[in-house]
Design a protein around this motif. Structure first.
Motif, PDB file in Angstrom:
ATOM      1  N   ALA A 141       0.867  -1.440   0.069  1.00 46.94           N
ATOM      2  CA  ALA A 141       0.079   0.090   0.145  1.00 46.94           C
ATOM      3  C   ALA A 141       1.005   1.314  -0.153  1.00 46.94           C
ATOM      4  N   ALA A 142       2.216   1.300   0.687  1.00 49.62           N
ATOM      5  CA  ALA A 142       2.879   2.455   0.703  1.00 49.62           C
ATOM      6  C   ALA A 142       3.690   2.569  -0.595  1.00 49.62           C
ATOM      7  N   LEU A 143       3.661   1.788  -1.622  1.00 53.53           N
ATOM      8  CA  LEU A 143       4.323   1.526  -2.902  1.00 53.53           C
ATOM      9  C   LEU A 143       3.142   2.297  -3.781  1.00 53.53           C
ATOM     10  N   VAL A 144       1.714   1.758  -3.656  1.00 52.16           N
ATOM     11  CA  VAL A 144       0.899   2.565  -4.273  1.00 52.16           C
ATOM     12  C   VAL A 144       0.756   3.875  -4.215  1.00 52.16           C
ATOM     13  N   GLU A 145       0.792   4.420  -2.764  1.00 52.63           N
ATOM     14  CA  GLU A 145       0.717   5.838  -2.402  1.00 52.63           C
ATOM     15  C   GLU A 145       1.805   6.545  -2.978  1.00 52.63           C
ATOM     16  N   ALA A 146       3.099   5.992  -2.905  1.00 57.22           N
ATOM     17  CA  ALA A 146       4.078   6.690  -3.585  1.00 57.22           C
ATOM     18  C   ALA A 146       3.802   6.906  -5.148  1.00 57.22           C
ATOM     19  N   LEU A 147       3.542   5.809  -5.830  1.00 60.45           N
ATOM     20  CA  LEU A 147       2.981   5.985  -7.139  1.00 60.45           C
ATOM     21  C   LEU A 147       1.811   7.156  -7.434  1.00 60.45           C
ATOM     22  N   ARG A 148       0.903   7.032  -6.505  1.00 54.52           N
ATOM     23  CA  ARG A 148      -0.217   8.180  -6.632  1.00 54.52           C
ATOM     24  C   ARG A 148       0.588   9.435  -6.513  1.00 54.52           C
TER      25      ARG A 148
ATOM     26  N   MET B 106      -5.258  -6.527  -2.018  1.00 52.99           N
ATOM     27  CA  MET B 106      -4.100  -5.277  -2.458  1.00 52.99           C
ATOM     28  C   MET B 106      -4.199  -4.782  -3.776  1.00 52.99           C
ATOM     29  N   ALA B 107      -4.829  -5.685  -4.707  1.00 58.66           N
ATOM     30  CA  ALA B 107      -5.216  -5.236  -6.070  1.00 58.66           C
ATOM     31  C   ALA B 107      -6.564  -4.372  -5.859  1.00 58.66           C
ATOM     32  N   ARG B 108      -7.437  -4.635  -5.298  1.00 54.67           N
ATOM     33  CA  ARG B 108      -8.568  -3.636  -5.048  1.00 54.67           C
ATOM     34  C   ARG B 108      -8.102  -2.226  -4.527  1.00 54.67           C
ATOM     35  N   TYR B 109      -7.277  -2.314  -3.569  1.00 52.51           N
ATOM     36  CA  TYR B 109      -6.878  -1.053  -2.932  1.00 52.51           C
ATOM     37  C   TYR B 109      -5.794  -0.474  -3.941  1.00 52.51           C
TER      38      TYR B 109
ATOM     39  N   VAL C 195      -4.893  -2.177 -12.855  1.00 53.88           N
ATOM     40  CA  VAL C 195      -4.382  -3.120 -11.913  1.00 53.88           C
ATOM     41  C   VAL C 195      -4.784  -4.624 -12.328  1.00 53.88           C
ATOM     42  N   SER C 196      -4.048  -5.559 -11.970  1.00 54.59           N
ATOM     43  CA  SER C 196      -4.206  -7.013 -12.198  1.00 54.59           C
ATOM     44  C   SER C 196      -3.312  -7.513 -11.056  1.00 54.59           C
ATOM     45  N   SER C 197      -3.938  -8.880 -10.956  1.00 53.60           N
ATOM     46  CA  SER C 197      -2.994  -9.703  -9.716  1.00 53.60           C
ATOM     47  C   SER C 197      -3.122 -11.373 -10.672  1.00 53.60           C
ATOM     48  N   SER C 198      -1.846 -12.003 -10.102  1.00 52.45           N
ATOM     49  CA  SER C 198      -2.045 -13.224 -10.554  1.00 52.45           C
ATOM     50  C   SER C 198      -1.144 -13.937  -9.643  1.00 52.45           C
ATOM     51  N   ARG C 199      -1.316 -15.151  -9.588  1.00 54.28           N
ATOM     52  CA  ARG C 199      -0.291 -16.245  -8.727  1.00 54.28           C
ATOM     53  C   ARG C 199       0.564 -16.861  -9.613  1.00 54.28           C
ATOM     54  N   ARG C 200       0.508 -16.912 -10.749  1.00 55.13           N
ATOM     55  CA  ARG C 200       1.440 -17.292 -11.898  1.00 55.13           C
ATOM     56  C   ARG C 200       2.486 -16.227 -12.265  1.00 55.13           C
ATOM     57  N   LEU C 201       3.620 -16.843 -12.202  1.00 53.51           N
ATOM     58  CA  LEU C 201       4.743 -15.757 -12.552  1.00 53.51           C
ATOM     59  C   LEU C 201       4.737 -15.456 -14.012  1.00 53.51           C
TER      60      LEU C 201
ATOM     61  N   ALA D 187      -3.760  -5.123   7.094  1.00 50.74           N
ATOM     62  CA  ALA D 187      -4.668  -5.703   6.355  1.00 50.74           C
ATOM     63  C   ALA D 187      -6.290  -5.436   6.768  1.00 50.74           C
ATOM     64  N   ARG D 188      -6.344  -5.364   7.999  1.00 48.04           N
ATOM     65  CA  ARG D 188      -7.601  -5.026   8.369  1.00 48.04           C
ATOM     66  C   ARG D 188      -8.184  -3.813   8.064  1.00 48.04           C
ATOM     67  N   GLU D 189      -7.111  -2.520   8.193  1.00 49.58           N
ATOM     68  CA  GLU D 189      -7.544  -1.164   7.512  1.00 49.58           C
ATOM     69  C   GLU D 189      -7.809  -1.144   6.291  1.00 49.58           C
ATOM     70  N   LEU D 190      -7.374  -2.050   5.361  1.00 49.84           N
ATOM     71  CA  LEU D 190      -7.500  -2.311   4.097  1.00 49.84           C
ATOM     72  C   LEU D 190      -8.764  -2.734   3.628  1.00 49.84           C
ATOM     73  N   GLU D 191      -9.092  -3.804   4.413  1.00 52.08           N
ATOM     74  CA  GLU D 191     -10.634  -4.486   4.453  1.00 52.08           C
ATOM     75  C   GLU D 191     -11.503  -3.142   4.721  1.00 52.08           C
ATOM     76  N   GLN D 192     -11.216  -2.228   5.663  1.00 54.10           N
ATOM     77  CA  GLN D 192     -12.161  -1.413   5.841  1.00 54.10           C
ATOM     78  C   GLN D 192     -12.191  -0.089   4.844  1.00 54.10           C
ATOM     79  N   TRP D 193     -11.157  -0.226   3.885  1.00 47.01           N
ATOM     80  CA  TRP D 193     -11.073   0.896   2.802  1.00 47.01           C
ATOM     81  C   TRP D 193     -10.707   1.981   3.484  1.00 47.01           C
ATOM     82  N   ILE D 194      -9.833   1.985   4.579  1.00 45.97           N
ATOM     83  CA  ILE D 194      -9.211   3.248   5.132  1.00 45.97           C
ATOM     84  C   ILE D 194      -7.856   3.598   4.267  1.00 45.97           C
ATOM     85  N   ALA D 195      -7.954   4.779   3.494  1.00 49.52           N
ATOM     86  CA  ALA D 195      -6.778   5.055   2.330  1.00 49.52           C
ATOM     87  C   ALA D 195      -6.437   6.605   2.845  1.00 49.52           C
TER      88      ALA D 195
END
Length: 396
Positions: free
Chosen positions: A16-23, A47-50, A62-68, A268-276
Motif C-alpha cells: 500500500a505504501a508503494l501504491v501511495e508513492a506511485l499516486r 491489495m489489487a482492489r486497493y 491493476v491486475s493480479s496473478s499467482r502465476r509468475l 490488512a484489517r484497515e485495507l478491508e475497511q477501505w481506509i486510504a
C-alpha cells in the motif's frame, strides 16, 4: 499499450505504501498497468482492489496473478520484494543472533549470513525464470541482504538491467538537510560504498564545503544515530549501519519479525475497511518506495538521464552502491574517487562481501566461518561457535 510494472511479492499489505508513492508521483510517471504477483489469494485480491481504487483516477489499471509467467510476461519493470522464508525465517535468524548477544539485523552480521543462505537458492531460481520470460525488462531488487541477492540474481541469469535499490544514502543527505534546514536541491554530494556500508564523503551547500563544519553545526544532534564526533573522527558521514562495523556495537533485541507480522495484520484489517491510506503504514519506515523505487521507475520512463544511487555489478565482481545516471536503455555509472583515509574501511567491507558470496554460492563450514571472521560485527572469539550453529541450521 500501457507499459507494465510488475510487483513480485505484491500481496503484502506494505505494498500500500508503494501504491501511495506511485499516486503521489503520478505527474512524473506514465499511466501503467500494475501487476501484482503473490501466493495468498485473499491478500492478493485485497491489495489489487486497493491499488485499483487509488490509481484508476490517474489512468492506471491493476491486475493480479499467482502465476509468475502471467505476471512478468511483457513487463517493462519488475520490482522484486519477495521475502523468501517469510517473517518466520527472519524470526529464526533473529533468535540465532540474540543467542550470541549480537545485533539481530537482517542485512549484516549473523542474520545477514543466515538470511542469505536461506534466500539465495530461491532467488537464483527466480532470476533464471525472469531471464527466460522478460529478458528485456528492468529488474529492481529489494530483497535483503541486498548486495548479495542482487549479485546472485545477476549470476543466475537475471535480465541484463538488474539492479538493487536502497534509499539510505539519499535519505542520509535528506536528513542532514532537514536538521540544518537546507534545501536538498542546493546540496551537492558524493557517496561510495556497499549496501548499508558506505560514506557520504563530499557535501557542499551552494558550493561551500560543508563536511568540515557539519559536526559543529549539528549541535549535539545526530544523523540517524551518527554523532558529530563520529563524523569528525571518520572524516565523512557514515550510514547508520556503521555502528555494526565498530567495537562499540551493542546487541539489538529480537522481536522485529513479530512486530512486522502484527503490523501486517493490522494494515490488512484497515485495507478491508477501505481506509486510504492505512494509518498503520506510518508505524514502519517504508521510505524505500518514495525515496528509491518510484524515482527509479520515473527515471526509466524519462527521456533524459536522472541521477540515482543504485547497487550494480562492477568490474571487480562485487555489487557496489554507486551514483549513476539512469536512462531508458540502462545505467551509466558516475565514477567517484573517495578520499584515501576511507580505503581501509571500504577494502575491509569488500573482503567480507567476497567471503559472503563464496559462502552462499557453495556453502561449507569453512566458508561460513571465513565470512564470519571477516565480518566486523562478529567478535573473533565467537566465530567458530556461531559458524557451527549456522551450519547445523543450514543442514537441517
Amino acid at each position: 499499450m500501457k507499459p507494465v510494472v510488475t510487483i513480485l511479492g505484491g500481496s503484502t499489505p506494505f505494498t500500500a505504501a508503494l501504491v501511495e508513492a506511485l499516486r503521489a508521483a503520478s505527474a512524473d510517471l506514465p499511466a501503467c498497468e500494475l501487476r501484482l504477483f503473490g501466493q495468498d489469494d485473499d491478500a492478493l485480491g485485497r491489495m489489487a482492489r486497493y491499488a485499483d481504487g487509488r490509481l484508476a483516477a490517474f489512468g492506471w489499471s491493476v491486475s493480479s496473478s499467482r502465476r509468475l509467467g502471467q505476471a512478468v510476461d511483457g513487463a517493462a519493470v519488475v520490482v522484486n520484494q519477495i521475502r523468501f522464508g517469510g517473517l518466520a525465517g527472519r524470526a529464526r535468524d533473529e533468535d540465532l543472533a540474540c543467542r550470541f548477544q549480537l545485533p539481530a539485523d537482517e542485512t549484516l552480521g549473523p542474520c545477514g549470513l543466515t538470511g542469505a543462505l536461506r534466500v539465495v537458492p530461491r532467488i537464483r531460481e527466480l532470476a533464471a525464470e525472469l531471464g527466460r520470460r522478460c529478458g528485456d525488462a528492468w529488474v529492481l531488487n529489494l530483497s535483503n541482504p541486498l548486495s548479495i541477492t542482487t549479485s546472485m540474481m545477476i549470476r543466475a541469469g537475471a535480465p541484463e538491467r538488474c539492479v538493487g535499490l536502497c534509499e539510505l544514502p539519499k535519505a542520509t543527505v535528506f536528513e542532514i538537510c532537514r536538521i540544518l534546514r537546507m534545501s536538498f536541491a542546493d546540496v551537492a554530494w558524493e557517496y561510495a560504498g556497499l549496501n548499508h556500508r558506505g560514506f557520504v564523503f563530499s557535501l557542499k551547500y551552494r558550493g561551500e564545503d560543508l563536511l568540515p563544519l557539519l559536526p559543529g553545526m549539528l549541535e549535539g544532534r545526530t544523523i540517524f544515530g551518527v554523532s558529530g564526533d563520529e563524523i569528525r573522527r571518520v572524516g565523512a558521514v557514515p550510514l547508520k549501519y556503521f555502528r555494526l562495523s565498530t567495537s562499540a556495537v551493542k546487541p539489538v533485541a529480537n522481536g522485529r519479525a513479530d512486530f512486522l507480522r502484527d503490523l501486517k495484520e493490522t494494515i490488512a484489517r484497515e485495507l478491508e475497511q477501505w481506509i486510504a491510506p492505512p494509518p498503520s503504514l506510518a508505524m514502519r519506515d517504508l521510505s524505500w518506495y518514495d525515496g528509491a523505487v518510484v524515482p527509479m521507475i520515473a527515471a526509466i520512463f524519462a527521456d533524459s538521464g536522472r541521477r540515482m544511487i543504485v547497487n550494480c555489478l562492477r568490474g571487480d565482481g562485487l555489487v557496489r552502491e554507486v551514483p549513476a545516471r539512469v536512462w531508458r536503455e540502462g545505467v551509466e555509472v558516475i565514477e567517484t574517487e573517495p578520499p584515501p583515509h576511507l580505503a581501509p574501511w571500504l577494502e575491509r567491507w569488500a573482503a567480507h562481501e567476497r567471503a559472503l558470496l563464496e559462502a552462499v554460492a557453495s556453502p561449507t563450514p569453512e566458508r561460513i566461518e571465513r565470512a564470519l571472521a571477516l565480518d566486523p560485527a562478529v567478535p573473533v572469539a565467537k566465530v567458530r561457535e556461531i559458524g557451527q550453529a549456522i551450519w547445523a541450521g543450514y543442514e537441517n
